[in-house]
Design an enzyme around this catalytic site. Structure first.
Site, short mmCIF file in Angstrom:
data_model
loop_
_atom_site.label_atom_id
_atom_site.label_comp_id
_atom_site.label_asym_id
_atom_site.label_seq_id
_atom_site.Cartn_x
_atom_site.Cartn_y
_atom_site.Cartn_z
N GLY A 71 0.79 -1.24 0.00
CA GLY A 71 0.00 0.00 0.00
C GLY A 71 0.82 1.28 0.00
O GLY A 71 0.36 2.33 0.47
N CYS A 129 0.15 0.55 -9.34
CA CYS A 129 0.13 -0.21 -8.10
C CYS A 129 -1.26 -0.84 -7.91
O CYS A 129 -2.25 -0.12 -7.90
CB CYS A 129 0.44 0.69 -6.90
SG CYS A 129 0.30 -0.20 -5.34
C1 SIN Z 1 2.87 -1.53 -2.72
O1 SIN Z 1 3.49 -0.74 -1.98
O2 SIN Z 1 1.69 -1.82 -2.50
C2 SIN Z 1 3.55 -2.16 -3.89
C3 SIN Z 1 4.00 -1.18 -4.91
C4 SIN Z 1 3.41 -1.38 -6.25
O3 SIN Z 1 2.86 -2.42 -6.57
O4 SIN Z 1 3.50 -0.44 -7.08
#
Ligand code: SIN
Length: 295
Positions: A71, A129
């Site tokens: 996240g 993301c």
């Molecule tokens: C995350 O922090 O949720 C992963 C980063 C991403 O998938 O861009």
């Protein structure tokens, strides 16, 4: 080699968020600088304001990879500039800062702020993301990606790399929109949306965020197919990633159309995986008469 105007000493970089260079420097000291495992360093995503990230649990191991629902926790632009940028500027390789915002104007402010810093070689725009709704929306649709670039392109002359999501109908169309609206390169793939059920609570997901992003060997075939699709649609340089564990896997992504390769999940098992994979790739190319092509 040169990737989108960035001079690099090799063909292997890290995938955003999979190698904490500041923690590694604490652990290994200046030895890290003497043998840094990547040809460029890509930061974890930075947002304008600090983010806590998703509630735990945030990880689930798969048979051939893992699911994450992190996240995008981060300290926000101002603290990153004050605390992290000076440390990352000491790395012996070019710095690529990954940014994300919930609206194009937020991304524009981030791009302007980092574009003004000489320590930063390029920006990667995280529009992919799977663990925050807004980021996914901007990168899943060619029109949204075009609209984003129309707002941010004018904020810097530095290279803009658009990180594409595999969770959309056509990464090739999104890449084409990015190319037409001023991107300097694209990177792919980000993680593939997936889910794990709670082992003891029927009908409940395990991850605090509900769903997560799948990475590791399980997604390598998807990465190869999508890199090839994007290569056929655009002339932009491509940073390819997805399940790379060896020089052979890196060579396959290059053969599918990538110009540069990122190592992600494999660095969690071995922080020096980047160096090993780069050495394996050089050996493969030397043995096939391609030496110099990727060096
Ligand atoms: C995350 O922090 O949720 C992963 C980063 C991403 O998938 O861009």
């Amino acid at each position: 080699m040169n990737f989108a105007g960035i001079e690099l000493s090799g063909s292997i970089v890290n995938a955003s968020g999979t190698f904490d260079a500041i923690a590694a420097r604490r652990a290994f000291g200046d030895a890290l600088l003497a043998s840094f495992p990547f040809a460029a360093f890509v930061s974890k995503t930075v947002t304008l304001e600090p983010r806590q990230g998703n509630p735990p649990p945030r990880l689930w191991e798969l048979g051939a990879g893992m699911l994450n629902s992190i996240g995008l926790p981060n300290k926000g632009l101002n603290r990153f500039l004050a605390e992290d940028l000076p440390q990352l500027a000491e790395l012996p390789v070019p710095l690529i800062v990954n940014v994300m915002g919930s609206a194009p104007q937020d991304v524009a402010r981030l791009v302007a702020a980092f574009g003004a810093r000489e320590e930063v070689a390029a920006l990667e725009l995280n529009v992919s993301c799977p663990n925050v709704t807004t980021g996914l929306l901007m990168g899943a649709d060619p029109g949204e990606t075009a609209a984003l670039l129309d707002v941010v392109r004018s904020q810097t002359a530095k290279p803009l790399i658009v990180k594409l999501t595999p969770n959309c109908a056509s990464p090739g169309e999104v890449a084409a929109a990015a190319e037409q609206h001023g991107a300097d390169a694209v990177s792919l793939i980000n993680t593939v949306r997936g889910m794990a059920m709670h082992p003891r609570r029927p009908r409940e997901p395990w991850l605090g965020g509900g769903t997560g992003g799948m990475s590791g060997p399980a997604v390598r075939a998807i990465a190869l197919a999508q890199v090839r699709e994007v290569r056929r649609r655009v002339r932009l340089p491509i940073l390819g990633m997805g399940g790379v564990q060896s020089g052979r896997h890196a060579r396959e992504l290059l053969d599918a159309g990538a110009d540069l390769v990122a190592v992600g999940t494999e660095s969690f098992r071995d922080p020096l995986a980047g160096s090993r994979i780069a050495a394996e790739l050089l050996e493969i190319d030397a043995n096939s008469g391609m030496i110099g092509v990727t060096a």
